[in-house]
Design an enzyme around this catalytic site. Structure first.
Site, PDB file in Angstrom:
ATOM      1  N   TRP A  25      39.279  39.376  44.381  1.00 37.27           N
ATOM      2  CA  TRP A  25      40.668  39.413  43.925  1.00 37.27           C
ATOM      3  C   TRP A  25      40.828  38.683  42.595  1.00 37.27           C
ATOM      4  CZ3 TRP A  25      44.521  41.782  42.715  1.00 37.27           C
ATOM      5  CH2 TRP A  25      45.868  41.415  42.864  1.00 37.27           C
ATOM      6  N   LYS A 123      46.089  33.833  51.005  1.00 38.50           N
ATOM      7  CA  LYS A 123      47.061  34.094  52.066  1.00 38.50           C
ATOM      8  C   LYS A 123      46.514  33.545  53.373  1.00 38.50           C
ATOM      9  CE  LYS A 123      48.233  38.498  49.824  1.00 38.50           C
ATOM     10  NZ  LYS A 123      48.198  39.978  49.959  1.00 38.50           N
ATOM     11  N   SER A 154      47.991  44.534  47.980  1.00 36.78           N
ATOM     12  CA  SER A 154      47.126  44.757  46.819  1.00 36.78           C
ATOM     13  C   SER A 154      45.662  44.684  47.217  1.00 36.78           C
ATOM     14  CB  SER A 154      47.413  43.715  45.731  1.00 36.78           C
ATOM     15  OG  SER A 154      47.405  42.405  46.285  1.00 36.78           O
ATOM     16  N   ALA A 156      41.913  44.682  45.897  1.00 35.47           N
ATOM     17  CA  ALA A 156      41.304  44.298  44.623  1.00 35.47           C
ATOM     18  C   ALA A 156      40.718  45.495  43.884  1.00 35.47           C
ATOM     19  CB  ALA A 156      40.224  43.247  44.871  1.00 35.47           C
ATOM     20  N   LYS A 207      50.003  38.841  58.622  1.00 36.67           N
ATOM     21  CA  LYS A 207      49.626  40.264  58.606  1.00 36.67           C
ATOM     22  C   LYS A 207      48.123  40.445  58.739  1.00 36.67           C
ATOM     23  CE  LYS A 207      48.006  40.203  54.193  1.00 36.67           C
ATOM     24  NZ  LYS A 207      46.727  40.752  53.665  1.00 36.67           N
ATOM     25  N   THR A 264      47.523  46.426  54.986  1.00 37.38           N
ATOM     26  CA  THR A 264      46.377  45.760  55.594  1.00 37.38           C
ATOM     27  C   THR A 264      46.018  46.360  56.946  1.00 37.38           C
ATOM     28  OG1 THR A 264      47.166  43.748  54.515  1.00 37.38           O
ATOM     29  CG2 THR A 264      45.418  43.482  56.098  1.00 37.38           C
ATOM     30  N   SER A 270      40.712  47.119  53.888  1.00 35.86           N
ATOM     31  CA  SER A 270      41.114  45.841  54.476  1.00 35.86           C
ATOM     32  C   SER A 270      39.964  45.209  55.254  1.00 35.86           C
ATOM     33  CB  SER A 270      42.314  46.048  55.406  1.00 35.86           C
ATOM     34  OG  SER A 270      42.493  44.944  56.265  1.00 35.86           O
TER      35      SER A 270
END
Length: 349
Positions: A25, A123, A154, A156, A207, A264, A270
């Site tokens: 990321w 996160k 988002s 990467a 999430k 996700t 993910s």
């Protein structure tokens, strides 16, 4: 003086941006911003960063994506800090792209330097303390520094390819929010702002746990109906915990709540979803993590969130079931049966 940004709004002159953390990321964001700003990407591995600088590709942590000519890749920490402190405060950004587990140590390492601000991309909850990222940072800086979280749905790889995405900068400091919007918004990235730092961070953290649950359900072949139910009831869990911690309900209907949750839980890029798929195949957790080669924050986060919810009296059955599979030896199929056998209740409760 401003310049027009194709596909975006006018923005200020090029900023000096230092990104600390050369994982997927951090590298992707550096690639996305390097055509508009003076960007330095710092990584802790001198050999990997030297190779990235020579080959113009972060082949160790983010292979397959060329580094723009103007992007500086380095393992020189002091040089990266100096890059973000050589211009007026309003035209510089310090971005930490580590996992949550590395945020505290990075914030401490930056503390002796006169950095203008601090923005993080991670996160989750810190595993041992059960603190959100902004709480970790404030233990170190108190209110002496403008800080904020850049979050949202988002992947990467898509950001590095210049594909469209929308993010949210969350901070209680308006000037910082404006600086981040000015620097990041444009080209294929749209940036919204919020002062609900708690809500944005809770959505981004929980999430990941729910993506593991959805991956399990999909891996067991339970169908799209089950996936929709898990995502919807998962959003209810995020909202309950977020409000209990001081977040606002409307935040969870936005990019960093519903948006990030949908991405996700359904996107095969993910890592957390991949954990769930692996568990459904009967793979042990350590094998799954090794195969991924990257941090799946939902694994680290599940134990902390389960304990936090129990302490606060917040009902989070999906989170508890995922943690039981990850840490208590419950089977993936047993996890789903446990959820299905719960007593009926009012949907809004």
């Amino acid at each position: 003086m401003t310049q027009s940004d194709p596909g975006g709004t006018p923005h200020s002159r090029p900023a000096s941006i230092a990104i600390f953390g050369a994982g997927a990321w951090g590298t992707a964001l550096a690639i996305a911003l390097a055509d508009r700003h003076d960007v330095v990407l710092w990584g802790r591995d001198p050999e990997a960063m030297h190779a990235a600088s020579l080959r113009r590709e972060n082949s160790v942590y983010f292979p397959g994506f060329p580094l723009p000519a103007g992007l500086v890749a380095t393992a020189d920490f002091d040089a990266a800090v100096a890059h973000a402190t050589r211009v007026p405060q309003g035209n510089a950004l310090v971005i930490v792209a580590s996992a949550v587990a590395g945020l505290r140590s990075m914030a401490r390492r930056l503390q002796p330097h006169a950095i203008p601000n601090l923005v993080w991309l991670c996160k989750g909850f810190e595993e041992d303390t059960r603190l959100l990222p902004h709480q970790v940072v404030r233990q170190i800086y108190a209110d002496r520094l403008p800080v904020g979280a850049l979050s949202g749905p988002s992947f990467a790889q898509e950001v590095a390819r210049g594909m469209p995405c929308a993010l949210t900068i969350a901070s209680d400091n308006q000037a910082l929010r404006e600086s981040v919007v000015a620097a990041v918004h444009g080209r294929s990235i749209r940036v919204y702002s919020s002062d609900d730092l708690v809500g944005v961070e809770v959505g981004g953290a929980v999430k990941n746990i729910l993506a593991i649950a959805t991956g399990v359900a999909d891996g067991l072949g339970l169908g799209l109906n089950a996936r929709a139910a898990l995502i919807t009831r998962g959003l209810a869990e995020i909202t309950r915990l977020g409000i209990a911690l001081g977040g606002r309900a409307e935040t969870f209907m936005g990019l960093t709540g519903m948006g990030d949750l949908i991405l996700t839980c359904t996107g095969d890029l993910s890592r957390n979803r991949q954990v769930g798929l692996g568990l459904a195949q009967g793979k042990p957790l350590d094998m799954i993590v090794k195969e991924l080669g990257h941090v799946a924050e939902g694994v680290r986060c599940a134990q902390a969130v389960r304990a936090l919810a129990a302490d606060m009296g917040v009902d989070m059955p999906i989170t508890a079931a995922v943690a039981a599979v990850l840490f208590d030896g419950d089977s993936p199929r047993g996890m789903l049966q446990k959820l299905l056998s719960r007593d009926p209740r009012d949907e809004t409760a």
